[in-house]
Design a protein around this motif. Sequence first.
Motif, PDB file in Angstrom:
ATOM      1  N   PRO A  51     -12.473  17.035  35.204  1.00 47.79           N
ATOM      2  CA  PRO A  51     -13.154  17.051  35.877  1.00 47.79           C
ATOM      3  C   PRO A  51     -13.628  19.172  35.418  1.00 47.79           C
ATOM      4  N   VAL A  52     -14.744  19.165  36.351  1.00 45.04           N
ATOM      5  CA  VAL A  52     -14.793  21.161  35.587  1.00 45.04           C
ATOM      6  C   VAL A  52     -15.193  21.747  37.149  1.00 45.04           C
ATOM      7  N   GLY A  53     -14.135  22.359  36.935  1.00 49.67           N
ATOM      8  CA  GLY A  53     -13.997  23.399  37.830  1.00 49.67           C
ATOM      9  C   GLY A  53     -15.164  24.639  38.532  1.00 49.67           C
ATOM     10  N   SER A  54     -14.779  25.168  39.168  1.00 47.65           N
ATOM     11  CA  SER A  54     -15.650  26.544  39.639  1.00 47.65           C
ATOM     12  C   SER A  54     -15.491  27.480  38.771  1.00 47.65           C
ATOM     13  N   ARG A  55     -14.370  27.872  38.128  1.00 48.94           N
ATOM     14  CA  ARG A  55     -13.555  28.701  37.318  1.00 48.94           C
ATOM     15  C   ARG A  55     -13.879  28.860  36.058  1.00 48.94           C
ATOM     16  N   THR A  56     -14.205  27.279  35.633  1.00 52.34           N
ATOM     17  CA  THR A  56     -14.678  26.889  33.857  1.00 52.34           C
ATOM     18  C   THR A  56     -15.900  27.166  34.272  1.00 52.34           C
ATOM     19  N   LEU A  57     -16.698  26.644  34.794  1.00 56.22           N
ATOM     20  CA  LEU A  57     -18.147  27.253  35.229  1.00 56.22           C
ATOM     21  C   LEU A  57     -18.831  28.642  35.283  1.00 56.22           C
ATOM     22  N   SER A  58     -17.971  29.525  35.632  1.00 54.74           N
ATOM     23  CA  SER A  58     -18.085  31.269  36.213  1.00 54.74           C
ATOM     24  C   SER A  58     -17.979  31.466  34.401  1.00 54.74           C
ATOM     25  N   ARG A  59     -16.976  31.010  33.584  1.00 54.41           N
ATOM     26  CA  ARG A  59     -17.080  31.285  32.465  1.00 54.41           C
ATOM     27  C   ARG A  59     -17.573  30.892  31.129  1.00 54.41           C
ATOM     28  N   SER A  60     -18.028  29.595  31.689  1.00 51.61           N
ATOM     29  CA  SER A  60     -18.670  29.045  30.511  1.00 51.61           C
ATOM     30  C   SER A  60     -19.890  29.419  30.415  1.00 51.61           C
ATOM     31  N   SER A  61     -20.947  29.101  31.849  1.00 53.85           N
ATOM     32  CA  SER A  61     -22.264  29.313  32.183  1.00 53.85           C
ATOM     33  C   SER A  61     -23.240  30.430  31.228  1.00 53.85           C
TER      34      SER A  61
END
Length: 354
Positions: A30-40
């Motif tokens: 599962p992908v969390g918001s913090r990971t999305l913030s860094r990767s997007s």
Amino acid sequence: MPLSFGHELDARARRLLRTLIAQYLADGEPVGSRTLSRSSGLDVSPATIRNIMADLEEAGLVASPHTSAGRVPTPRGLRLFVDSLIELHPLPQDEMARLRRELPPGPTTTRDLLGNVSSLLSAMTHFAGVVTVPRQVDFPLRHIDFVPLPDSRVLVILVFSDNQVQNRIVQLAKPLDGRELEQAANYLNSQYAGLRLDDIRAHLLRELRETSGELNQLLSSAVELAAASFAPQTEESDDVLVSGQTNLMGYSELANLERLRELFEAFQKKNELLQLMEVCSKAPGVRLFIGEESGFAALDGCSVVTASYGAQGRVLGAVGVIGPTRMAYERVIPVVQATASLLSDALNRAATTL
């Protein structure tokens, strides 16, 4: 307002969804918001990302597993990803070279060629490779021979354009000697080699209608033999070849024993798989079923990627792979597409040797 499914997703939501799915397909977590913030690469706050994720979840595109604060794509989200967010590229030259190298270069029967293709798809993707086997009557006749047997019976030897040989025993009203059988075979080979059995039957019926008066002995014998030799064979049935089923046991998404049992039972019985592949063969290009889109419960946890193949402008079947819904679609789709194209090329080359 919550986001709606489809083209009304704004650019930020589409980018976040693409990033989430790419991350999930890569590691299965599962992908969390913090990971999305860094990767997007988006300059937005974590709160904004959480709000967009909540909207995507309400739209049915992502879901939150009970054991994690992160999110995973739903089959609906994967469908949107494949249809409009994924970037597909032609198969790299080294992988095309591998496909060409692994396919049999010389004359072979179609069934041997298809078995090779099924194994190759499995090896290239690490999933289950599937290929439908066309009926023999879908291939042009290359040659026919007759061998006399006792009691007015004749052994018919049919050689098709794909090098497949089929033997049939027919019962005649009266015996024919070796010379008569040879003359009949010569006549049929000269008139009908290169045509499919259904077309040959149609030609013979038309010839019979257009022939006035008594048929000469040669034509009469040839027509009787052809009528018996080319009659539809009720025992011939469609088939599908499956390779690499055990590959699927290594994916955690399919690790449920009951799910695996249902899946392997479907591979064994083949009926539902054949129905699905027949639907795929009727449509040009690549077909993709994600999860329950296939309509068969045994494939609910799987994705099926297929492409049709054929020869001389005629569709003969479909090739494809079956794997978990978490697959690298941007690689698997070009592999299936290229394999179908190379298989069609091989069958067309075989047809030109008539």
